[in-house]
Write a protein that holds these residues in place. Structure first.
Motif, PDB file in Angstrom:
ATOM      1  N   THR A  98       6.823   4.736  -8.705  1.00 51.98           N
ATOM      2  CA  THR A  98       6.760   4.685  -7.240  1.00 51.98           C
ATOM      3  C   THR A  98       5.348   4.805  -6.701  1.00 51.98           C
ATOM      4  OG1 THR A  98       7.125   7.080  -7.136  1.00 51.98           O
ATOM      5  CG2 THR A  98       9.072   5.661  -7.033  1.00 51.98           C
ATOM      6  N   GLU A 141       0.661  -3.621   1.472  1.00 49.99           N
ATOM      7  CA  GLU A 141       1.989  -3.648   2.087  1.00 49.99           C
ATOM      8  C   GLU A 141       2.628  -5.037   2.031  1.00 49.99           C
ATOM      9  OE1 GLU A 141      -0.288  -0.322   4.164  1.00 49.99           O
ATOM     10  OE2 GLU A 141      -0.678  -2.321   3.415  1.00 49.99           O
ATOM     11  N   LEU A 144       5.549  -5.720  -0.262  1.00 50.32           N
ATOM     12  CA  LEU A 144       6.889  -5.252   0.069  1.00 50.32           C
ATOM     13  C   LEU A 144       7.689  -6.293   0.843  1.00 50.32           C
ATOM     14  CD1 LEU A 144       5.886  -1.649   1.214  1.00 50.32           C
ATOM     15  CD2 LEU A 144       6.709  -2.362  -1.030  1.00 50.32           C
ATOM     16  N   SER A 148      14.759  -5.765  -0.044  1.00 51.03           N
ATOM     17  CA  SER A 148      15.831  -5.189   0.767  1.00 51.03           C
ATOM     18  C   SER A 148      16.749  -4.385  -0.136  1.00 51.03           C
ATOM     19  CB  SER A 148      16.627  -6.288   1.488  1.00 51.03           C
ATOM     20  OG  SER A 148      17.164  -7.211   0.562  1.00 51.03           O
ATOM     21  N   ALA A 159      18.823  -3.195   8.165  1.00 46.36           N
ATOM     22  CA  ALA A 159      17.549  -2.486   8.294  1.00 46.36           C
ATOM     23  C   ALA A 159      17.549  -1.584   9.523  1.00 46.36           C
ATOM     24  CB  ALA A 159      16.391  -3.481   8.385  1.00 46.36           C
ATOM     25  N   THR A 177       8.946  -4.961   6.649  1.00 48.52           N
ATOM     26  CA  THR A 177       7.822  -4.615   5.770  1.00 48.52           C
ATOM     27  C   THR A 177       7.112  -3.358   6.268  1.00 48.52           C
ATOM     28  OG1 THR A 177       7.535  -6.968   5.312  1.00 48.52           O
ATOM     29  CG2 THR A 177       5.732  -5.515   4.705  1.00 48.52           C
ATOM     30  N   SER A 180       9.054  -0.310   5.229  1.00 52.70           N
ATOM     31  CA  SER A 180       8.850   0.004   3.812  1.00 52.70           C
ATOM     32  C   SER A 180       7.489   0.652   3.588  1.00 52.70           C
ATOM     33  CB  SER A 180       8.965  -1.270   2.977  1.00 52.70           C
ATOM     34  OG  SER A 180      10.230  -1.872   3.144  1.00 52.70           O
ATOM     35  N   ALA A 183       7.671   4.278   4.832  1.00 54.34           N
ATOM     36  CA  ALA A 183       8.458   5.074   3.893  1.00 54.34           C
ATOM     37  C   ALA A 183       7.669   5.380   2.625  1.00 54.34           C
ATOM     38  CB  ALA A 183       9.757   4.340   3.551  1.00 54.34           C
ATOM     39  N   SER A 184       6.887   4.408   2.131  1.00 52.22           N
ATOM     40  CA  SER A 184       6.057   4.637   0.943  1.00 52.22           C
ATOM     41  C   SER A 184       4.984   5.683   1.219  1.00 52.22           C
ATOM     42  CB  SER A 184       5.409   3.324   0.494  1.00 52.22           C
ATOM     43  OG  SER A 184       6.383   2.374   0.136  1.00 52.22           O
TER      44      SER A 184
END
Length: 257
Positions: A98, A141, A144, A148, A159, A177, A180, A183-184
């Motif tokens: 991750t 990014e 990403l 999904s 989403a 995107t 994501s 969240a990362s």
């Protein structure tokens, strides 16, 4: 959603119907969902559900769920894939790391160091700042894009809708995107997520970008936002509790007693 009507499915036993529904709203507007209905009217949303219901009555190994047709070429591809996996068991496994992608500007291999102890002026030198601050790839990014999540039934999850104050910056193509990327940053980052605080990043993100922050404009989470989110969580937990009690009559009787 816009229903296109149910049609007969010749690939399945007599009486089975296929229905395609077009999504009319949300981020996935224009895409379609496919459902199948048994002669008794039971609805099936995915191929695994269909296979469990039919059992050995129908061989669905080459059945294409979206088109409703038997595809012998698909069966041949699956056999070839299984044959390749048996020959190369470690090939093609997903990378479950991750960590965010990092551009390696130096050698990626650890270099052995020989310490000469019999020299009086020998010193082991190291640069802690260089070891701590590793370079990051700009605009990572974009990797990403197109990813999904789906549930156990292979249905793509809808989403989340981002707050109006959370706006993309730079080459981030869409809200999915951006979600994501945020969240990362929350998952693996060690600093608070504030967005790009420098106003110059909007004019030239390639020069003024803060690589430790996601590609979005600066935002502030207020106490009112926190209270609203806590209320949403409380309502969802209440619905989950009611659903669990409705599905467990024995547990509900125990509570009543």
């Amino acid at each position: 959603m816009d229903k296109q009507g149910r049609t007969d499915c010749p690939a399945l036993p007599p009486g089975w119907k296929k229905e395609e529904v077009i999504r009319k709203s949300g981020l996935s507007a224009g895409k379609s969902d496919v459902y199948y209905f048994s002669p008794s009217g039971k609805k099936f949303r995915s191929k695994p559900q269909l296979a469990r219901y039919l059992g050995n009555a129908v061989d669905l190994s080459c059945f294409d769920f979206r088109t409703g047709k038997m595809m012998p070429s698909k069966l041949q591809k699956n056999k070839q894939r299984l044959r390749n996996e048996s020959l190369h068991p470690n090939k093609g496994k997903p990378d479950l790391n991750t960590a965010l992608p990092i551009r390696q500007t130096a050698s990626i291999f650890k270099q052995p160091v020989t310490k000469v102890t019999n020299h009086p002026d020998n010193k082991v030198r190291s640069d802690p700042q260089r070891l701590a601050d590793q370079p990051r790839q700009l605009f990572w990014e974009k990797r990403l894009r197109g990813l999904s999540a789906s549930d156990v039934g292979q249905e793509i999850l809808r989403a989340m809708e981002l707050p109006r104050g959370l706006q993309a910056l730079g080459p981030v193509p869409d809200d999915v995107t951006l979600l994501s990327a945020v969240a990362s940053a929350l998952h693996v980052g060690s600093v608070p997520v504030t967005g790009q605080l420098s106003s110059a990043a909007e004019k030239n993100p390639a020069v003024w970008l803060n690589s430790s922050q996601p590609l979005c404009r600066a935002f502030v989470v207020t106490d009112d936002d926190i209270r609203k989110q806590e209320e949403r969580v409380r309502r969802v937990r209440k619905k989950l509790e009611e659903a669990l009690l409705a599905g467990d009559p024995a547990g509900s009787r125990g509570q009543d007693e």
